[in-house]
Structures are given as structure tokens and as C-alpha cells.
Write an enzyme that holds these catalytic residues in place. Structure first.
Site, PDB file in Angstrom:
ATOM      1  N   LYS A  75      22.966  63.687  41.679  1.00 32.83           N
ATOM      2  CA  LYS A  75      22.796  64.939  41.407  1.00 32.83           C
ATOM      3  C   LYS A  75      22.766  65.201  39.698  1.00 32.83           C
ATOM      4  O   LYS A  75      22.150  65.606  39.163  1.00 32.83           O
ATOM      5  CB  LYS A  75      23.877  65.716  42.257  1.00 32.83           C
ATOM      6  CG  LYS A  75      23.424  66.248  43.667  1.00 32.83           C
ATOM      7  CD  LYS A  75      24.384  66.890  43.905  1.00 32.83           C
ATOM      8  CE  LYS A  75      25.898  66.705  44.115  1.00 32.83           C
ATOM      9  NZ  LYS A  75      26.269  65.443  44.872  1.00 32.83           N
ATOM     10  N   THR A  76      23.893  64.583  39.364  1.00 34.95           N
ATOM     11  CA  THR A  76      23.895  64.252  37.983  1.00 34.95           C
ATOM     12  C   THR A  76      23.628  63.611  36.628  1.00 34.95           C
ATOM     13  O   THR A  76      22.841  64.889  36.068  1.00 34.95           O
ATOM     14  CB  THR A  76      25.968  63.546  37.537  1.00 34.95           C
ATOM     15  OG1 THR A  76      26.757  64.874  37.932  1.00 34.95           O
ATOM     16  CG2 THR A  76      26.316  63.946  36.383  1.00 34.95           C
ATOM     17  N   ASP A 120      27.239  71.956  37.454  1.00 32.48           N
ATOM     18  CA  ASP A 120      27.459  71.093  38.743  1.00 32.48           C
ATOM     19  C   ASP A 120      29.125  71.801  39.340  1.00 32.48           C
ATOM     20  O   ASP A 120      30.182  72.615  39.051  1.00 32.48           O
ATOM     21  CB  ASP A 120      29.061  69.830  38.038  1.00 32.48           C
ATOM     22  CG  ASP A 120      29.159  68.887  39.101  1.00 32.48           C
ATOM     23  OD1 ASP A 120      28.407  68.855  40.512  1.00 32.48           O
ATOM     24  OD2 ASP A 120      29.681  67.740  38.815  1.00 32.48           O
ATOM     25  N   THR A 169      27.287  70.238  46.647  1.00 30.76           N
ATOM     26  CA  THR A 169      28.052  69.712  47.479  1.00 30.76           C
ATOM     27  C   THR A 169      27.860  70.192  48.952  1.00 30.76           C
ATOM     28  O   THR A 169      27.880  70.198  50.518  1.00 30.76           O
ATOM     29  CB  THR A 169      29.095  68.725  48.154  1.00 30.76           C
ATOM     30  OG1 THR A 169      30.107  69.545  47.022  1.00 30.76           O
ATOM     31  CG2 THR A 169      28.706  67.453  46.826  1.00 30.76           C
ATOM     32  N   ARG A 228      27.268  56.146  44.725  1.00 28.74           N
ATOM     33  CA  ARG A 228      28.657  55.658  43.770  1.00 28.74           C
ATOM     34  C   ARG A 228      29.311  54.541  43.971  1.00 28.74           C
ATOM     35  O   ARG A 228      29.565  53.808  43.544  1.00 28.74           O
ATOM     36  CB  ARG A 228      29.463  56.673  43.382  1.00 28.74           C
ATOM     37  CG  ARG A 228      31.028  56.648  43.036  1.00 28.74           C
ATOM     38  CD  ARG A 228      31.391  57.673  42.530  1.00 28.74           C
ATOM     39  NE  ARG A 228      30.378  59.001  42.054  1.00 28.74           N
ATOM     40  CZ  ARG A 228      30.325  60.013  41.806  1.00 28.74           C
ATOM     41  NH1 ARG A 228      30.885  60.769  42.781  1.00 28.74           N
ATOM     42  NH2 ARG A 228      29.993  61.037  41.139  1.00 28.74           N
TER      43      ARG A 228
HETATM   44  N1  LIG Z   1      18.792  56.723  42.511  1.00 33.34           N
HETATM   45  C1  LIG Z   1      19.488  56.126  41.868  1.00 33.34           C
HETATM   46  N2  LIG Z   1      19.485  54.791  41.084  1.00 33.34           N
HETATM   47  C2  LIG Z   1      20.422  53.709  40.698  1.00 33.34           C
HETATM   48  N3  LIG Z   1      21.750  54.425  40.495  1.00 33.34           N
HETATM   49  C3  LIG Z   1      21.853  55.514  41.081  1.00 33.34           C
HETATM   50  C4  LIG Z   1      20.725  56.634  41.524  1.00 33.34           C
HETATM   51  N4  LIG Z   1      21.890  57.683  41.775  1.00 33.34           N
HETATM   52  C5  LIG Z   1      23.410  57.533  42.247  1.00 33.34           C
HETATM   53  N5  LIG Z   1      23.602  56.129  41.032  1.00 33.34           N
HETATM   54  C6  LIG Z   1      24.061  56.237  40.118  1.00 33.34           C
HETATM   55  O1  LIG Z   1      25.550  56.275  41.257  1.00 33.34           O
HETATM   56  C7  LIG Z   1      26.806  56.842  40.435  1.00 33.34           C
HETATM   57  C8  LIG Z   1      26.693  58.701  40.856  1.00 33.34           C
HETATM   58  O2  LIG Z   1      26.015  58.991  40.483  1.00 33.34           O
HETATM   59  P1  LIG Z   1      26.088  60.457  40.153  1.00 33.34           P
HETATM   60  O3  LIG Z   1      26.962  60.806  38.934  1.00 33.34           O
HETATM   61  O4  LIG Z   1      24.791  61.110  39.974  1.00 33.34           O
HETATM   62  O5  LIG Z   1      26.566  61.193  41.741  1.00 33.34           O
HETATM   63  P2  LIG Z   1      25.809  62.935  41.887  1.00 33.34           P
HETATM   64  O6  LIG Z   1      25.886  63.517  43.406  1.00 33.34           O
HETATM   65  O7  LIG Z   1      26.223  63.680  40.658  1.00 33.34           O
HETATM   66  O8  LIG Z   1      27.833  63.308  42.327  1.00 33.34           O
HETATM   67  P3  LIG Z   1      29.036  64.093  42.607  1.00 33.34           P
HETATM   68  O9  LIG Z   1      28.310  65.267  43.434  1.00 33.34           O
HETATM   69  O10 LIG Z   1      30.735  63.316  42.821  1.00 33.34           O
HETATM   70  O11 LIG Z   1      28.759  64.483  40.833  1.00 33.34           O
HETATM   71  C9  LIG Z   1      26.126  57.091  38.586  1.00 33.34           C
HETATM   72  O12 LIG Z   1      26.048  55.748  37.941  1.00 33.34           O
HETATM   73  C10 LIG Z   1      24.567  56.620  39.031  1.00 33.34           C
HETATM   74  O13 LIG Z   1      24.338  55.525  38.277  1.00 33.34           O
END
Ligand SMILES: Nc1ncnc2c1ncn2[C@@H]1O[C@H](COP(=O)(O)OP(=O)(O)OP(=O)(O)O)[C@@H](O)[C@H]1O
Length: 357
Positions: A75-76, A120, A169, A228
Site C-alpha cells: 500500500k505504501t 497510512d 488494513t 514484505r
Molecule cells: N508488488 C510489489 N512488487 C515488489 N515489491 C513489493 C510489492 N509490494 C510490496 N513490495 C515490497 O514489500 C515491502 C512492503 O511494502 P509496503 O510497505 O508498501 O506494504 P504496506 O501494504 O504499505 O504495509 P503496511 O500496511 O504495513 O504499511 C516493500 O519493501 C516493498 O518494496
């Protein structure tokens, strides 16, 4: 969770939530920067691409976007990509940091025209701030209260047009008026193994780690559909390769290195960790396959009921090891098989070791 001397947290490797500052820096380096580089989520990528291109053609700020889905699915990363693809600056904030309407007013009033505001965990924002956000999202305007008591008046303040990207989430916890003000909601799904292999191959090459397809597939099978966790497991495999160099360089990992590293960290072939196994063992051995209530389970493994419900249970249900019934959690035949027990509830259950509870 405790912080060890290397600045990393002692954590469960399979906890999908972000853990330490070291991990934050590591993730920052691995984040894809464009929709084209972003692996998987094909539908969401297509939807976002359309929304961004249409906004560019009409020379307006893109609609507000809600990103919903479990932790660690990107998401981030997507919020950063939206700003990057739209060629706009990005401001990052989070629900827990907005505990008063004034906190939000300070952020909103300082946005430059066209800025992307990422909030977030938007479901954790204060209620008073949520109400301020309704007007801001709809009319790019807020009302600021000046003075107190009977003499208080509200002063309207115009804002620069902006795009809000909210991440949650728990989409179900957002009040309808807030949810309705997003032009588009993206529901992120868990990744399949082929997609996780792509995430891992990309990360390995960025880390300078030579790793073959079999070894990558082994990690992809153990990371709970979550990039992640994939990246985190890969980091532990890289550590293992450094400490046990098979080629002298310490920059090469094969499937044996992967298995050894992940076994060392108690992540099994299905991606189950100690807590998952403890929960399964309670259901299988102490309750002969269930049903077992959530609170009984939590007390038995010494964990918060919320953690069992939010982290452990969804994964165990998703991979088909338990089902939820009105009377509690029940182990499936696949669970009995995974733990080496031939056929469901029986005297065989008593032989399952419960030493790591
Ligand atoms: N589709 C993707 N392709 C490549 N790497 C990804 C992808 N999605 C996530 N990642 C990697 O996974 C890690 C976590 O992603 P991210 O922080 O965006 O998750 P999030 O959904 O925002 O988590 P949270 O809900 O805990 O904030 C990052 O290092 C990112 O590089």
C-alpha cells in the site's frame, strides 16, 4: 518486541507488520518506483493507470484513492508510485499521528497545489479529524473553529487541490461518509507464488545475491503471500550465505542454504512459524482437532486474542489448516496431515509433541 544491538527488532520473521528502522531502510531501497515495476495486483495496477492517465489528460488532480488490504502487500509503495507517476510531491502521514482535528488542519493547510497526501492506517484517525476530512476531500475547504464556548466561530479556509491516498488494513472500520468520498478503492490481494518469485528475484539482484530458481521458489512458498515477508526471509538467507559461504564469496545461495536458514528461524515449508504451530498443536493435541474458542486458544498459547484473530487465524484459514465454525476453530484433514498425523481426531493425536508451546 525488543531491540537488539544491531538495531533490528527481535521479531517473528513472518509477522507481516513493519518491524524495525533497519527494515524500513531496507524496504525503502527495494520499493518499486513505477507501476510497470510493481509486481502482481494486475487489476489494481490497471485501474490506477486508467485513473492517473485520465487525470493527466484532463489536467486535474487525480481522484482520492483508498488502498485496502492486509499489511505488507504494497500500500505504501503504491501511494509513492501514484505521486511519482502523477509527477506530484508526496506528503506522508498516518492515522495515529492525527489525534486532533488541529493536527489534520495543520497538514491540509500546508499542502502545495496538486500534492498527494498519504495517510497510512487511516482508520485510526481521530473522529473529529475524520469529519474535517469529509469537507476537505469534497470541496478542498475546511472550517477552523476560532475561540471557545459560546463565542466560538468557524472560519472557512480554502485549501489547495490535493489527492488523498488513504491506506487501511481494516476498511470495514471506516465510516461510510469517509469511504464514499474516495473516487476509487483498490483491494489488494495476497500474491501467488509466481509473483512472489518475481519480487524475490528483483530484490536478490538488488542485494547482489546470486540465487537460483529452485531456491527462490523455496522462499516464495514460505512467505505467506506477502512481499514484505518475502524480502525479510531473503535477507536472512543472504545472512546465511555470508556466514556459510559455499563458493567463497558468500554472495550465492542455493536451496539447501534457503532451507537451512529458514529452518533455523523456525519458518516451516508452509510458512508456519512458532506461534502458528503452537496454535495448531493446541487445537490438534489438547482439543483433539477442535472446536476451540478464540479466548481459550489465546490463553493456551499465551498470546493476545487480537493477534490470534488478526494475524494467525486468517493465514491458517487461508491455507486450509483450520475452519471457523460457530462453536470455534476446527482443524481440517490437511492440518492432521501437515503435522504428520494420519487421520483426524484419534488416539494418534496424543503423540504430537507440544514441546515448543
Ligand atoms: N508488488 C510489489 N512488487 C515488489 N515489491 C513489493 C510489492 N509490494 C510490496 N513490495 C515490497 O514489500 C515491502 C512492503 O511494502 P509496503 O510497505 O508498501 O506494504 P504496506 O501494504 O504499505 O504495509 P503496511 O500496511 O504495513 O504499511 C516493500 O519493501 C516493498 O518494496
Amino acid at each position: 518486541m525488543t531491540r537488539n544491538e544491531t538495531g533490528e527488532d527481535d521479531l517473528d520473521l513472518t509477522d507481516p507488520k513493519l518491524a524495525s528502522e533497519a527494515e524500513l531502510a531496507f524496504e525503502g531501497a527495494l520499493r518499486p518506483r513505477s507501476l510497470a515495476e510493481f509486481v502482481g495486483q494486475t487489476r489494481v495496477r490497471g485501474q490506477l493507470q486508467l485513473l492517473l492517465t485520465a487525470a493527466t489528460l484532463q489536467q486535474r488532480t487525480p481522484d482520492h484513492i483508498l488502498l485496502a488490504g492486509p499489511p505488507g502487500l504494497g500500500k505504501t509503495t503504491l501511494a509513492m508510485i501514484v505521486a511519482h507517476e502523477a509527477g506530484r510531491p508526496l506528503r506522508m502521514s498516518s492515522g495515529p499521528a492525527i489525534q486532533h482535528a488541529g493536527d489534520l488542519a495543520a497538514v491540509l493547510s500546508s499542502l502545495v497545489p496538486g500534492e498527494v497526501l498519504f495517510i497510512d492506517e487511516i482508520h485510526r484517525m481521530a473522529r473529529s479529524a475524520e469529519e474535517m476530512l469529509y469537507l476537505a476531500m469534497e470541496d478542498f475547504r475546511i472550517d477552523i473553529m476560532v475561540g471557545k464556548g459560546a463565542g466560538a466561530t468557524s472560519v472557512p479556509l480554502d485549501l489547495s487541490p490535493f489527492t488523498l491516498v488513504g491506506a487501511t488494513t481494516r476498511a470495514g472500520l471506516l465510516p461510510n461518509p469517509l469511504r464514499d468520498r474516495f473516487g476509487f478503492t483498490a483491494h489488494l490481494e495476497f500474491y501467488d507464488e509466481a509473483e512472489l518469485e518475481q519480487v524475490l528475484a528483483r530484490a536478490a539482484s538488488m542485494l547482489g545475491l546470486a540465487i537460483d530458481g529452485e531456491a527462490i521458489a523455496e522462499i516464495a512458498g514460505r512467505c505467506r503471500g506477502t512481499p514484505r515477508i518475502a524480502n525479510r526471509l531473503l535477507r536472512r538467507v543472504r545472512d546465511y550465505a555470508l556466514v556459510h559461504p559455499s563458493t567463497g564469496s558468500g554472495r550465492r545461495a542455493d536451496v539447501d542454504a534457503v532451507r537451512a536458514a529458514l529452518d533455523l528461524y523456525d519458518v516451516d515449508a508452509l510458512g508456519l512459524d512458532r506461534l502458528d504451530r503452537a496454535v495448531m498443536q493446541i487445537i490438534l493435541t489438547r482439543f483433539d482437532g477442535g472446536p476451540v474458542g478464540l479466548n481459550t486458544l489465546a490463553v493456551s498459547v499465551g498470546e493476545e486474542a487480537e493477534t490470534i484473530e488478526a494475524v494467525v487465524e486468517p493465514f491458517l484459514v487461508r491455507i486450509g489448516l483450520i475452519t471457523r465454525t460457530p462453536r470455534g476453530r476446527v482443524a481440517t484433514p490437511a492440518a492432521w496431515r501437515h503435522f504428520g498425523l494420519p487421520n483426524g481426531p484419534s488416539e494418534g493425536a496424543a503423540t504430537l509433541p507440544i514441546d515448543d508451546l
